[in-house]
Write an enzyme that holds these catalytic residues in place. Structure first.
Site, PDB file in Angstrom:
ATOM      1  N   ASN A  43      13.205   1.009  -3.495  1.00 61.98           N
ATOM      2  CA  ASN A  43      14.222   0.476  -4.402  1.00 61.98           C
ATOM      3  C   ASN A  43      14.615  -0.936  -3.985  1.00 61.98           C
ATOM      4  O   ASN A  43      14.651  -1.275  -2.793  1.00 61.98           O
ATOM      5  CB  ASN A  43      15.448   1.397  -4.498  1.00 61.98           C
ATOM      6  CG  ASN A  43      16.053   1.792  -3.182  1.00 61.98           C
ATOM      7  OD1 ASN A  43      15.367   1.930  -2.174  1.00 61.98           O
ATOM      8  ND2 ASN A  43      17.352   2.002  -3.175  1.00 61.98           N
ATOM      9  N   GLU A  45      17.625  -3.611  -4.827  1.00 66.32           N
ATOM     10  CA  GLU A  45      18.929  -3.783  -5.475  1.00 66.32           C
ATOM     11  C   GLU A  45      19.223  -5.264  -5.710  1.00 66.32           C
ATOM     12  O   GLU A  45      18.490  -6.146  -5.246  1.00 66.32           O
ATOM     13  CB  GLU A  45      20.012  -3.132  -4.599  1.00 66.32           C
ATOM     14  CG  GLU A  45      19.765  -1.637  -4.458  1.00 66.32           C
ATOM     15  CD  GLU A  45      20.881  -0.876  -3.787  1.00 66.32           C
ATOM     16  OE1 GLU A  45      21.740  -1.511  -3.126  1.00 66.32           O
ATOM     17  OE2 GLU A  45      20.881   0.365  -3.907  1.00 66.32           O
ATOM     18  N   CYS A  54      14.526   1.140  -9.271  1.00 70.52           N
ATOM     19  CA  CYS A  54      14.250   2.292  -8.409  1.00 70.52           C
ATOM     20  C   CYS A  54      12.855   2.200  -7.785  1.00 70.52           C
ATOM     21  O   CYS A  54      11.946   1.566  -8.341  1.00 70.52           O
ATOM     22  CB  CYS A  54      14.296   3.586  -9.208  1.00 70.52           C
ATOM     23  SG  CYS A  54      15.891   3.979  -9.905  1.00 70.52           S
ATOM     24  N   GLU A  56      10.511   4.417  -7.698  1.00 71.51           N
ATOM     25  CA  GLU A  56       9.451   4.982  -8.548  1.00 71.51           C
ATOM     26  C   GLU A  56       8.943   3.944  -9.541  1.00 71.51           C
ATOM     27  O   GLU A  56       7.747   3.859  -9.824  1.00 71.51           O
ATOM     28  CB  GLU A  56       9.968   6.188  -9.349  1.00 71.51           C
ATOM     29  CG  GLU A  56      10.495   7.325  -8.507  1.00 71.51           C
ATOM     30  CD  GLU A  56      11.985   7.217  -8.242  1.00 71.51           C
ATOM     31  OE1 GLU A  56      12.455   6.134  -7.852  1.00 71.51           O
ATOM     32  OE2 GLU A  56      12.679   8.220  -8.411  1.00 71.51           O
ATOM     33  N   CYS A  87      15.315   9.636 -11.188  1.00 69.74           N
ATOM     34  CA  CYS A  87      16.347   9.459 -12.216  1.00 69.74           C
ATOM     35  C   CYS A  87      15.695   9.544 -13.600  1.00 69.74           C
ATOM     36  O   CYS A  87      14.468   9.453 -13.751  1.00 69.74           O
ATOM     37  CB  CYS A  87      17.085   8.142 -12.025  1.00 69.74           C
ATOM     38  SG  CYS A  87      16.226   6.701 -12.681  1.00 69.74           S
ATOM     39  N   CYS A  90      13.405   6.621 -14.723  1.00 72.06           N
ATOM     40  CA  CYS A  90      12.076   6.633 -14.086  1.00 72.06           C
ATOM     41  C   CYS A  90      11.192   7.720 -14.679  1.00 72.06           C
ATOM     42  O   CYS A  90       9.984   7.541 -14.813  1.00 72.06           O
ATOM     43  CB  CYS A  90      12.212   6.802 -12.576  1.00 72.06           C
ATOM     44  SG  CYS A  90      12.867   5.317 -11.796  1.00 72.06           S
TER      45      CYS A  90
HETATM   46  N1  THU Z   1      17.212   5.138  -6.701  1.00 67.77           N
HETATM   47  C1  THU Z   1      15.846   5.193  -6.632  1.00 67.77           C
HETATM   48  O1  THU Z   1      15.202   4.305  -6.062  1.00 67.77           O
HETATM   49  N2  THU Z   1      15.233   6.241  -7.233  1.00 67.77           N
HETATM   50  C2  THU Z   1      15.871   7.256  -7.904  1.00 67.77           C
HETATM   51  O2  THU Z   1      15.227   8.132  -8.465  1.00 67.77           O
HETATM   52  C3  THU Z   1      17.322   7.279  -7.944  1.00 67.77           C
HETATM   53  C4  THU Z   1      18.019   6.124  -7.361  1.00 67.77           C
HETATM   54  C5  THU Z   1      17.890   4.013  -6.051  1.00 67.77           C
HETATM   55  C6  THU Z   1      18.575   3.053  -6.986  1.00 67.77           C
HETATM   56  C7  THU Z   1      19.662   2.473  -6.095  1.00 67.77           C
HETATM   57  O3  THU Z   1      19.119   1.389  -5.371  1.00 67.77           O
HETATM   58  C8  THU Z   1      19.986   3.584  -5.128  1.00 67.77           C
HETATM   59  O4  THU Z   1      18.905   4.502  -5.197  1.00 67.77           O
HETATM   60  C9  THU Z   1      21.285   4.315  -5.430  1.00 67.77           C
HETATM   61  O5  THU Z   1      21.312   4.773  -6.707  1.00 67.77           O
END
Ligand code: THU
Length: 130
Positions: A43, A45, A54, A56, A87, A90
């Site tokens: 991920n 940010e 994310c 994925e 999520c 994704c």
């Molecule tokens: N996140 C992912 O990378 N994958 C997911 O399936 C759910 C959430 C990340 C996004 C964000 O950077 C952090 O997790 C918190 O939500």
């Protein structure tokens, strides 16, 4: 080492590259292409929180950009008491390329669950139904 173990290891390594200064929640993904290649993502940010992507989707878009759209499965790793599942956004993105793929979810303790994407996202949106 079997393919699931290799994928989990790569997802764990990818997780260490996560850029998550806002949530402090690191996620790693490792995608397996039909020709046996492994492509990873973490991920990433942003200070404008909604721009976060994310792990994925980073893995899926990296695969497409590398000309690898045939995806068999994906491993996902995060530090949670239970294995994390992708999520909703994704799930829809993965369904675009590999509606029949499997998703192996694991936490850092090695607890695992495996799903078909169709279980996680039944009735995914499709513009042209066949
Ligand atoms: N996140 C992912 O990378 N994958 C997911 O399936 C759910 C959430 C990340 C996004 C964000 O950077 C952090 O997790 C918190 O939500």
């Amino acid at each position: 080492m079997d393919v699931y173990t290799r994928l989990l290891e790569q997802a764990r390594l990818a997780r260490e590259k996560a850029y998550a200064p806002y949530s402090r929640f690191a996620v790693g993904a490792a995608l397996l292409t039909e020709d046996g290649e492994i492509i990873t993502g973490c991920n990433v940010e942003n200070v404008s929180y909604g721009l976060t992507i994310c792990a994925e989707r980073v893995a899926a878009f990296t695969a497409v950009a590398a000309g690898r759209k045939k995806i068999s499965g994906l491993a996902l790793v995060a530090d949670l008491p239970e294995p994390p599942t992708p999520c909703g956004a994704c799930r829809q993105v993965l369904a675009e390329f590999a509606p029949k793929m499997w998703i192996l979810c694991a936490n850092l303790e090695g607890k695992q669950r495996i799903f078909r994407l169709t279980e996680l996202l039944p009735e995914a949106f499709a513009e042209f139904s066949s």
